[in-house]
Motif scaffolding. Structure first.
Motif, PDB file in Angstrom:
ATOM      1  N   HIS A   1       0.817  -1.212   0.000  1.00 31.26           N
ATOM      2  CA  HIS A   1       0.000   0.000   0.000  1.00 31.26           C
ATOM      3  C   HIS A   1       0.854   1.266   0.000  1.00 31.26           C
ATOM      4  O   HIS A   1       0.407   2.316  -0.470  1.00 31.26           O
ATOM      5  CB  HIS A   1      -0.982  -0.031   1.173  1.00 31.26           C
ATOM      6  N   HIS A   2       2.080   1.164   0.484  1.00 33.21           N
ATOM      7  CA  HIS A   2       3.017   2.282   0.350  1.00 33.21           C
ATOM      8  C   HIS A   2       3.277   2.547  -1.134  1.00 33.21           C
ATOM      9  O   HIS A   2       3.211   3.686  -1.601  1.00 33.21           O
ATOM     10  CB  HIS A   2       4.327   1.956   1.071  1.00 33.21           C
ATOM     11  N   LEU A   3       3.547   1.478  -1.896  1.00 26.98           N
ATOM     12  CA  LEU A   3       3.778   1.621  -3.337  1.00 26.98           C
ATOM     13  C   LEU A   3       2.540   2.152  -4.047  1.00 26.98           C
ATOM     14  O   LEU A   3       2.631   2.963  -4.968  1.00 26.98           O
ATOM     15  CB  LEU A   3       4.186   0.271  -3.939  1.00 26.98           C
ATOM     16  N   GLN A   4       1.374   1.682  -3.593  1.00 28.09           N
ATOM     17  CA  GLN A   4       0.132   2.134  -4.208  1.00 28.09           C
ATOM     18  C   GLN A   4      -0.083   3.631  -3.965  1.00 28.09           C
ATOM     19  O   GLN A   4      -0.530   4.355  -4.851  1.00 28.09           O
ATOM     20  CB  GLN A   4      -1.041   1.328  -3.652  1.00 28.09           C
ATOM     21  N   LEU A   5       0.253   4.106  -2.775  1.00 27.98           N
ATOM     22  CA  LEU A   5       0.140   5.534  -2.473  1.00 27.98           C
ATOM     23  C   LEU A   5       0.993   6.375  -3.416  1.00 27.98           C
ATOM     24  O   LEU A   5       0.586   7.449  -3.864  1.00 27.98           O
ATOM     25  CB  LEU A   5       0.580   5.807  -1.031  1.00 27.98           C
ATOM     26  N   LEU A   6       2.186   5.870  -3.723  1.00 29.36           N
ATOM     27  CA  LEU A   6       3.107   6.633  -4.569  1.00 29.36           C
ATOM     28  C   LEU A   6       2.592   6.793  -5.995  1.00 29.36           C
ATOM     29  O   LEU A   6       3.000   7.725  -6.690  1.00 29.36           O
ATOM     30  CB  LEU A   6       4.489   5.958  -4.589  1.00 29.36           C
ATOM     31  N   THR A   7       1.704   5.902  -6.431  1.00 28.13           N
ATOM     32  CA  THR A   7       1.190   6.009  -7.799  1.00 28.13           C
ATOM     33  C   THR A   7       0.300   7.239  -7.994  1.00 28.13           C
ATOM     34  O   THR A   7       0.033   7.626  -9.130  1.00 28.13           O
ATOM     35  CB  THR A   7       0.383   4.750  -8.208  1.00 28.13           C
ATOM     36  N   PHE A   8      -0.136   7.863  -6.908  1.00 28.95           N
ATOM     37  CA  PHE A   8      -0.954   9.079  -7.035  1.00 28.95           C
ATOM     38  C   PHE A   8      -0.096  10.297  -7.381  1.00 28.95           C
ATOM     39  O   PHE A   8      -0.627  11.330  -7.762  1.00 28.95           O
ATOM     40  CB  PHE A   8      -1.724   9.343  -5.734  1.00 28.95           C
ATOM     41  N   ARG A   9       1.211  10.171  -7.161  1.00 28.70           N
ATOM     42  CA  ARG A   9       2.159  11.264  -7.432  1.00 28.70           C
ATOM     43  C   ARG A   9       1.830  12.528  -6.627  1.00 28.70           C
ATOM     44  O   ARG A   9       2.106  13.647  -7.075  1.00 28.70           O
ATOM     45  CB  ARG A   9       2.198  11.577  -8.941  1.00 28.70           C
ATOM     46  N   ASP A  10       1.208  12.334  -5.472  1.00 35.72           N
ATOM     47  CA  ASP A  10       0.941  13.470  -4.582  1.00 35.72           C
ATOM     48  C   ASP A  10       2.076  13.523  -3.563  1.00 35.72           C
ATOM     49  O   ASP A  10       1.943  13.052  -2.430  1.00 35.72           O
ATOM     50  CB  ASP A  10      -0.418  13.282  -3.892  1.00 35.72           C
ATOM     51  N   LEU A  11       3.195  14.081  -3.985  1.00 35.57           N
ATOM     52  CA  LEU A  11       4.387  14.061  -3.138  1.00 35.57           C
ATOM     53  C   LEU A  11       4.193  14.862  -1.859  1.00 35.57           C
ATOM     54  O   LEU A  11       4.736  14.501  -0.808  1.00 35.57           O
ATOM     55  CB  LEU A  11       5.587  14.592  -3.920  1.00 35.57           C
ATOM     56  N   LEU A  12       3.405  15.918  -1.913  1.00 30.14           N
ATOM     57  CA  LEU A  12       3.179  16.725  -0.715  1.00 30.14           C
ATOM     58  C   LEU A  12       2.413  15.917   0.331  1.00 30.14           C
ATOM     59  O   LEU A  12       2.817  15.846   1.497  1.00 30.14           O
ATOM     60  CB  LEU A  12       2.410  18.000  -1.065  1.00 30.14           C
ATOM     61  N   GLY A  13       1.302  15.308  -0.091  1.00 26.91           N
ATOM     62  CA  GLY A  13       0.502  14.523   0.849  1.00 26.91           C
ATOM     63  C   GLY A  13       1.283  13.379   1.456  1.00 26.91           C
ATOM     64  O   GLY A  13       1.251  13.157   2.675  1.00 26.91           O
ATOM     65  N   VAL A  14       2.015  12.645   0.606  1.00 25.99           N
ATOM     66  CA  VAL A  14       2.807  11.511   1.091  1.00 25.99           C
ATOM     67  C   VAL A  14       3.903  11.991   2.038  1.00 25.99           C
ATOM     68  O   VAL A  14       4.148  11.387   3.090  1.00 25.99           O
ATOM     69  CB  VAL A  14       3.409  10.728  -0.095  1.00 25.99           C
ATOM     70  N   SER A  15       4.571  13.091   1.688  1.00 26.93           N
ATOM     71  CA  SER A  15       5.677  13.589   2.520  1.00 26.93           C
ATOM     72  C   SER A  15       5.185  14.056   3.888  1.00 26.93           C
ATOM     73  O   SER A  15       5.876  13.874   4.899  1.00 26.93           O
ATOM     74  CB  SER A  15       6.426  14.723   1.805  1.00 26.93           C
TER      75      SER A  15
END
Length: 199
Positions: free
Chosen positions: A61-75
């Protein structure tokens, strides 16, 4: 329109998916949940606390989150995990561990919901015929879950499963490699399916 009729439409849409219909439903619902999480809930203090206490997210699910390309939200989320969970754990000489993942829990919740409703969906003869004629086979992990959670439904579909088309390798492993290529293919197929639905 009641909830059952909406879920019935969801299932009928999933029967057109080139692969396990339950994988399709759970992944689509989970993707919507993740999108909402990234765009609306990353600053939710109570939710971030829950994520910290669980130790973050599982690898898939970490990898799945990265597919959104929302670097701000993930960071924002990972800065919180690192500062308030990983670093304090290391300072105490403890190895940080993922205890559970909110997305794993949500995925399981969606699976149970759709499996419970599948029995009602297949009582409709038109829906049942649609499933028999065009749907792909369920992946092995989901067949086992249907068998456990809804034995009556499994007994109804079992005689037809051997004739079903199968999508590999998902058929064996319920595996969704959430790298860039798979994510783009999933979304492209999703858009195609939704455009057909509108006609």
């Amino acid at each position: 329109m009641n909830r059952k009729s909406l879920i019935n439409k969801d299932w009928e849409e999933a029967f057109y998916w080139e692969g396990c219909p339950l994988c399709y439903l759970t992944q689509k619902a989970l993707r919507n949940y993740m999108e909402n999480f990234l765009y609306e809930n990353v600053n939710d203090v109570s939710l971030r606390k829950e994520i910290r206490e669980k130790g973050g997210f599982c690898e898939n699910h970490h990898l799945q989150l990265l597919t959104f390309r929302d670097l701000l939200g993930v960071s924002i989320v990972y800065e919180d995990i690192i500062k308030n969970y990983i670093i304090p754990s290391l300072k105490k000489g403890e190895v940080p561990k993922i205890k559970s993942c909110i997305f794993c829990e949500k995925e399981e919740e969606y699976e149970k919901l759709y499996i419970q409703e599948l029995s009602e969906v297949l009582k409709n003869q038109e829906s049942f015929n649609l499933w028999k004629e065009i749907a792909y086979d369920f992946c092995n992990p989901h067949k086992e879950k249907i068998k456990i959670l809804s034995p009556e439904t499994y007994r109804k579909i079992e005689p037809y499963l051997s004739e079903k088309r199968r999508k590999y390798p998902e058929y064996f492993y319920k595996s969704f490699p959430w790298d860039k290529d798979y994510s783009e293919i999933f979304l492209k197929k999703l858009r195609i399916l939704e455009s057909k639905k509108g006609k």
